[in-house]
Motif scaffolding. Structure first.
Motif, PDB file in Angstrom:
ATOM      1  N   PHE A   1     -34.555   8.528  41.052  1.00 52.08           N
ATOM      2  CA  PHE A   1     -35.464   8.228  39.947  1.00 52.08           C
ATOM      3  C   PHE A   1     -35.190   9.123  38.735  1.00 52.08           C
ATOM      4  O   PHE A   1     -35.232   8.658  37.594  1.00 52.08           O
ATOM      5  N   THR A   2     -34.915  10.402  38.985  1.00 53.14           N
ATOM      6  CA  THR A   2     -34.690  11.326  37.870  1.00 53.14           C
ATOM      7  C   THR A   2     -33.423  10.972  37.104  1.00 53.14           C
ATOM      8  O   THR A   2     -33.404  10.976  35.862  1.00 53.14           O
ATOM      9  N   ILE A   3     -32.349  10.659  37.835  1.00 51.27           N
ATOM     10  CA  ILE A   3     -31.094  10.274  37.189  1.00 51.27           C
ATOM     11  C   ILE A   3     -31.263   8.968  36.418  1.00 51.27           C
ATOM     12  O   ILE A   3     -30.808   8.837  35.271  1.00 51.27           O
TER      13      ILE A   3
ATOM     14  N   THR B   1     -29.683   0.046  44.942  1.00 49.60           N
ATOM     15  CA  THR B   1     -30.460   0.673  43.873  1.00 49.60           C
ATOM     16  C   THR B   1     -30.401  -0.136  42.583  1.00 49.60           C
ATOM     17  O   THR B   1     -31.418  -0.311  41.904  1.00 49.60           O
ATOM     18  N   SER B   2     -29.217  -0.641  42.242  1.00 49.98           N
ATOM     19  CA  SER B   2     -29.110  -1.429  41.014  1.00 49.98           C
ATOM     20  C   SER B   2     -29.899  -2.734  41.127  1.00 49.98           C
ATOM     21  O   SER B   2     -30.592  -3.129  40.181  1.00 49.98           O
ATOM     22  N   SER B   3     -29.813  -3.391  42.292  1.00 48.38           N
ATOM     23  CA  SER B   3     -30.545  -4.655  42.450  1.00 48.38           C
ATOM     24  C   SER B   3     -32.054  -4.423  42.519  1.00 48.38           C
ATOM     25  O   SER B   3     -32.840  -5.255  42.057  1.00 48.38           O
ATOM     26  N   LEU B   4     -32.469  -3.261  43.073  1.00 44.93           N
ATOM     27  CA  LEU B   4     -33.900  -2.945  43.096  1.00 44.93           C
ATOM     28  C   LEU B   4     -34.448  -2.782  41.684  1.00 44.93           C
ATOM     29  O   LEU B   4     -35.462  -3.398  41.323  1.00 44.93           O
ATOM     30  N   PHE B   5     -33.781  -1.972  40.868  1.00 41.98           N
ATOM     31  CA  PHE B   5     -34.260  -1.770  39.499  1.00 41.98           C
ATOM     32  C   PHE B   5     -34.138  -3.048  38.671  1.00 41.98           C
ATOM     33  O   PHE B   5     -35.035  -3.378  37.887  1.00 41.98           O
ATOM     34  N   PHE B   6     -33.042  -3.783  38.872  1.00 43.35           N
ATOM     35  CA  PHE B   6     -32.817  -5.031  38.133  1.00 43.35           C
ATOM     36  C   PHE B   6     -33.876  -6.076  38.478  1.00 43.35           C
ATOM     37  O   PHE B   6     -34.528  -6.652  37.598  1.00 43.35           O
ATOM     38  N   SER B   7     -34.085  -6.322  39.783  1.00 50.36           N
ATOM     39  CA  SER B   7     -35.046  -7.339  40.192  1.00 50.36           C
ATOM     40  C   SER B   7     -36.483  -6.886  39.954  1.00 50.36           C
ATOM     41  O   SER B   7     -37.372  -7.710  39.727  1.00 50.36           O
TER      42      SER B   7
ATOM     43  N   GLN C   1     -41.359  14.272  37.598  1.00 51.58           N
ATOM     44  CA  GLN C   1     -40.549  13.098  37.916  1.00 51.58           C
ATOM     45  C   GLN C   1     -39.955  13.209  39.313  1.00 51.58           C
ATOM     46  O   GLN C   1     -39.967  12.252  40.092  1.00 51.58           O
ATOM     47  N   MET C   2     -39.436  14.390  39.651  1.00 53.19           N
ATOM     48  CA  MET C   2     -38.818  14.584  40.959  1.00 53.19           C
ATOM     49  C   MET C   2     -39.859  14.527  42.079  1.00 53.19           C
ATOM     50  O   MET C   2     -39.593  13.987  43.153  1.00 53.19           O
ATOM     51  N   LEU C   3     -41.052  15.057  41.817  1.00 50.74           N
ATOM     52  CA  LEU C   3     -42.110  14.999  42.821  1.00 50.74           C
ATOM     53  C   LEU C   3     -42.542  13.559  43.074  1.00 50.74           C
ATOM     54  O   LEU C   3     -42.728  13.141  44.221  1.00 50.74           O
ATOM     55  N   ALA C   4     -42.678  12.774  41.988  1.00 52.55           N
ATOM     56  CA  ALA C   4     -43.032  11.362  42.131  1.00 52.55           C
ATOM     57  C   ALA C   4     -41.955  10.616  42.914  1.00 52.55           C
ATOM     58  O   ALA C   4     -42.254   9.800  43.798  1.00 52.55           O
ATOM     59  N   GLY C   5     -40.685  10.905  42.610  1.00 51.55           N
ATOM     60  CA  GLY C   5     -39.592  10.280  43.338  1.00 51.55           C
ATOM     61  C   GLY C   5     -39.565  10.685  44.799  1.00 51.55           C
ATOM     62  O   GLY C   5     -39.282   9.863  45.680  1.00 51.55           O
ATOM     63  N   ALA C   6     -39.863  11.954  45.090  1.00 59.13           N
ATOM     64  CA  ALA C   6     -39.875  12.427  46.478  1.00 59.13           C
ATOM     65  C   ALA C   6     -40.974  11.738  47.281  1.00 59.13           C
ATOM     66  O   ALA C   6     -40.754  11.308  48.423  1.00 59.13           O
ATOM     67  N   VAL C   7     -42.167  11.618  46.699  1.00 61.17           N
ATOM     68  CA  VAL C   7     -43.266  10.917  47.376  1.00 61.17           C
ATOM     69  C   VAL C   7     -42.897   9.461  47.627  1.00 61.17           C
ATOM     70  O   VAL C   7     -43.176   8.902  48.700  1.00 61.17           O
ATOM     71  N   ALA C   8     -42.236   8.839  46.649  1.00 63.60           N
ATOM     72  CA  ALA C   8     -41.807   7.445  46.801  1.00 63.60           C
ATOM     73  C   ALA C   8     -40.833   7.305  47.966  1.00 63.60           C
ATOM     74  O   ALA C   8     -40.959   6.386  48.790  1.00 63.60           O
ATOM     75  N   GLY C   9     -39.863   8.208  48.058  1.00 61.04           N
ATOM     76  CA  GLY C   9     -38.883   8.138  49.140  1.00 61.04           C
ATOM     77  C   GLY C   9     -39.505   8.309  50.505  1.00 61.04           C
ATOM     78  O   GLY C   9     -39.161   7.592  51.459  1.00 61.04           O
ATOM     79  N   MET C  10     -40.423   9.247  50.644  1.00 59.43           N
ATOM     80  CA  MET C  10     -41.085   9.471  51.935  1.00 59.43           C
ATOM     81  C   MET C  10     -41.951   8.276  52.330  1.00 59.43           C
ATOM     82  O   MET C  10     -41.987   7.888  53.501  1.00 59.43           O
ATOM     83  N   SER C  11     -42.633   7.674  51.354  1.00 61.10           N
ATOM     84  CA  SER C  11     -43.448   6.489  51.633  1.00 61.10           C
ATOM     85  C   SER C  11     -42.585   5.320  52.096  1.00 61.10           C
ATOM     86  O   SER C  11     -42.916   4.621  53.061  1.00 61.10           O
ATOM     87  N   TYR C  12     -41.473   5.117  51.408  1.00 62.66           N
ATOM     88  CA  TYR C  12     -40.550   4.031  51.743  1.00 62.66           C
ATOM     89  C   TYR C  12     -40.082   4.140  53.186  1.00 62.66           C
ATOM     90  O   TYR C  12     -40.066   3.160  53.939  1.00 62.66           O
TER      91      TYR C  12
ATOM     92  N   ALA D   1     -27.070   6.214  40.075  1.00 64.05           N
ATOM     93  CA  ALA D   1     -28.114   6.997  40.738  1.00 64.05           C
ATOM     94  C   ALA D   1     -28.076   6.791  42.248  1.00 64.05           C
ATOM     95  O   ALA D   1     -28.239   7.740  43.026  1.00 64.05           O
ATOM     96  N   GLY D   2     -27.841   5.551  42.686  1.00 58.14           N
ATOM     97  CA  GLY D   2     -27.784   5.263  44.106  1.00 58.14           C
ATOM     98  C   GLY D   2     -26.623   5.948  44.793  1.00 58.14           C
ATOM     99  O   GLY D   2     -26.751   6.445  45.923  1.00 58.14           O
ATOM    100  N   ILE D   3     -25.465   5.996  44.146  1.00 53.15           N
ATOM    101  CA  ILE D   3     -24.286   6.648  44.726  1.00 53.15           C
ATOM    102  C   ILE D   3     -24.519   8.147  44.887  1.00 53.15           C
ATOM    103  O   ILE D   3     -24.192   8.737  45.922  1.00 53.15           O
ATOM    104  N   VAL D   4     -25.099   8.788  43.876  1.00 52.53           N
ATOM    105  CA  VAL D   4     -25.391  10.222  43.971  1.00 52.53           C
ATOM    106  C   VAL D   4     -26.366  10.479  45.116  1.00 52.53           C
ATOM    107  O   VAL D   4     -26.172  11.404  45.927  1.00 52.53           O
TER     108      VAL D   4
END
Length: 330
Positions: A319-321, A106-112, A244-255, A43-46
């Protein structure tokens, strides 16, 4: 057969059962960890392929020298001049290190993040399932702190590759990643790869708390809208793809928006000289103060608009992937 023989005979099967249960739990945890790493990496690479040209523009805007007139008047001017000078593929210059970084991040974020949730449920809130949003925000911050240690060396090389070395407006050098790695190690040793770590730590801790917190918060809100006023994080079934995509988009903008100044300072540290004119090593606070004195708050948020804009589709995809792969390989 005496009493001891009887007790040992009866106890042994129970002990074997406990060992078998522990073995199954360890195997299950290992499989889940492997899924986090594999799905998060993909997901992170895409996401990185989608956002990288905008990231190049962002870094070039952030890294303009203090003592010279601004090279770019804004994102569109930077994009236009970069296309004229390097072509479209030039905007992807240095992507090899970021692809590795995106997979790591991305992998370490989801893993941790999963490990942090398991730790909170085991030792802090053992009877809370699902965890409250405040706990999830804390887990996000912990995952960001861990990830920052892996990310700083990769971003150091990425930032140095994205900004051409110029003298009097003429490009004189475009070193590759291995040349830059060798130069950093030769001049500054192994710790030189963590130059700018404070900026990465602040950005990742705060940003990851906002990233996971926003995603979880919007997801919970959508589920409450659909199913009533219960906390339905553990509700069976998934959200529609657009939610799902809207939630992910809001997350990215907040970050990206909330802790953007820390990223600006980090980029300026990593693209400039490690040693200041006085011979003293640049510090996070020193570079931040110099940027503030020279350009004010606007200088700390230079390139923020294009960063927030590109983070929406990128984070939505991530997030969607990730969620789709989790559903496909339960």
């Amino acid at each position: 057969m005496d009493v001891r023989d009887v007790s040992i005979t009866h106890a042994h099967p129970m002990s074997a059962d406990l060992e078998e249960i522990k073995s199954i739990e360890k195997t299950s945890q290992g499989v889940e960890a492997l899924k986090d790493v594999a799905f998060g990496s993909f997901a992170g690479i895409v996401g990185k392929f989608v956002e990288y040209p905008f990231d190049t523009v962002k870094v070039r805007l952030q890294s303009q020298p203090d003592h010279l007139p601004l090279r770019y008047t804004g994102p569109l001017d930077c994009f236009r001049k970069s296309l004229r000078q390097d072509g479209f593929l030039g905007l992807y210059r240095g992507i090899s290190a970021p692809l590795i970084g995106a997979a790591l991040e991305t992998s370490s974020l989801f893993f941790s993040y999963r490990l942090a949730q398991d730790a909170v449920q085991a030792y802090v809130l053992p009877n809370r399932d699902p965890l409250p949003l405040s706990a999830l925000v804390g887990c996000g911050a912990a995952s960001g702190a861990f990830t920052s240690l892996l990310l700083t060396p990769v971003e150091l090389i990425k930032c140095k590759m994205q900004v051409p070395i110029e003298t009097r407006g003429t490009v004189i050098s475009r070193p590759g990643p291995f040349t830059l790695i060798a130069a950093v190690y030769r001049h500054h040793g192994i710790m030189g790869f963590w130059h700018g770590q404070m900026g990465t730590l602040i950005r990742e801790m705060g940003g990851s708390a906002a990233w996971f917190g926003s995603y979880e918060g919007v997801t919970i809100a959508f589920r409450k809208m659909a199913h009533g006023k219960r906390n339905l994080k553990s509700e069976e079934g998934s959200l529609p793809i657009y939610q799902q995509m809207l939630a992910g988009a809001v997350a990215g903008m907040s970050y990206n928006f909330l802790f953007y100044p820390a990223d600006t300072i980090k980029s300026r540290m990593q693209t400039g000289e490690v040693l200041a004119a006085t011979g003293a090593r640049q510090t996070f606070w020193g570079v931040g103060k110099a940027t503030w004195n020279q350009h004010g708050l606007k200088g700390l948020y230079r390139g923020c608009g294009i960063t927030v804009a590109r983070s929406a589709p990128s984070s939505a995809l991530i997030f969607t992937i990730y969620e789709a792969l989790r559903k496909l390989f339960p």
